[in-house]
Design an enzyme around this catalytic site. Structure first.
Site, PDB file in Angstrom:
ATOM      1  CG  HIS A   7      -0.301   0.027   2.542  1.00  0.00           C
ATOM      2  ND1 HIS A   7      -0.114  -1.110   3.299  1.00  0.00           N
ATOM      3  CD2 HIS A   7       0.230   1.034   3.284  1.00  0.00           C
ATOM      4  CE1 HIS A   7       0.493  -0.802   4.436  1.00  0.00           C
ATOM      5  NE2 HIS A   7       0.723   0.494   4.447  1.00  0.00           N
ATOM      6  CG  HIS A  60       3.965   4.362   5.516  1.00  0.00           C
ATOM      7  ND1 HIS A  60       3.028   4.799   6.450  1.00  0.00           N
ATOM      8  CD2 HIS A  60       3.593   3.090   5.211  1.00  0.00           C
ATOM      9  CE1 HIS A  60       2.151   3.830   6.681  1.00  0.00           C
ATOM     10  NE2 HIS A  60       2.467   2.769   5.943  1.00  0.00           N
ATOM     11  CD  GLU A  63       4.089  -1.110   7.159  1.00  0.00           C
ATOM     12  OE1 GLU A  63       3.346  -0.527   6.340  1.00  0.00           O
ATOM     13  OE2 GLU A  63       3.669  -1.658   8.198  1.00  0.00           O
TER      14      GLU A  63
END
Lengths: 134, 134
Positions: free
Chosen positions: A7, A79, A130
């Protein structure tokens, strides 16, 4: 070593308003809000055919996105999250290369329950990345 | 209405260094640098299985990413690009909804030669969103 982009996360000051925008502007498929008290955020997912956009609103005290929103009151792209294989050997390799892992440096359960780490933006062109073990 | 995420763009002060990081840290597949003088950027693509990361370095005077890098000297996530169908009816619908299109508001050829528009971040949670007709 790098799997799919899981994502892109956008931090927003008002989750209901942001979800409505994606729905009304694009007829996008937008999930119900999901409270993630352990992560200090409430989340809405916008589905795209190959990945998703994660809209994040702060939840509770000490939300990890509070300082970002203080600096960027309208919100912003916060992010990106990339799926990986085994996280520990990759984490060790990254640390050996001088990468800073945020927090304790140990993987912890992410929004999907899988172990995640975050690479510090200071080592990585200002981008918060991430990594999620899938 | 929304197709796949075509790319996430990260503006970087030093393209060679950034490309090297993605390669060395992750054994990522990284393209050769591609100068896009019409867009004021030099581009490297990092391949992921479902999408790509576009690393952008300013090229020439008046690069559209120069002011972003002035504000974010280390770099940062600059925009996301989503594929769509016909751009003009979508553009008109967005304008009717009060969305600001950057520049003249008319689609222009993007990095892949397809027509693109950019939605102004001020209307969209601080996120710069490129729509690309594919």
């Amino acid at each position: 070593m790098l799997g799919p982009l899981n994502h892109v996360a956008i931090a927003v000051p008002d989750l209901a308003a942001a979800a409505k925008q994606w729905k009304e502007r694009f007829d996008a498929e937008v999930s119900e809000p999901q409270a993630e008290p352990d992560h200090g955020v409430t989340v809405v997912f916008v589905s795209l055919p190959n990945t998703k956009i994660e809209l994040l609103e702060p939840l509770g005290e000490n939300s990890p996105i509070a300082s970002f929103l203080a600096k960027n009151p309208r919100g912003g792209i916060h992010h990106i999250s990339i799926e990986t294989g085994d996280l520990l050997p990759l984490r060790d390799r990254l640390v050996d290369q001088g990468v800073t892992i945020t927090g304790t440096g140990e993987p912890r359960p992410g929004a999907h329950g899988n172990p995640v780490i975050f690479l510090h933006p200071k080592d990585f062109n200002g981008a918060l990345v991430e990594l999620e073990e899938v």
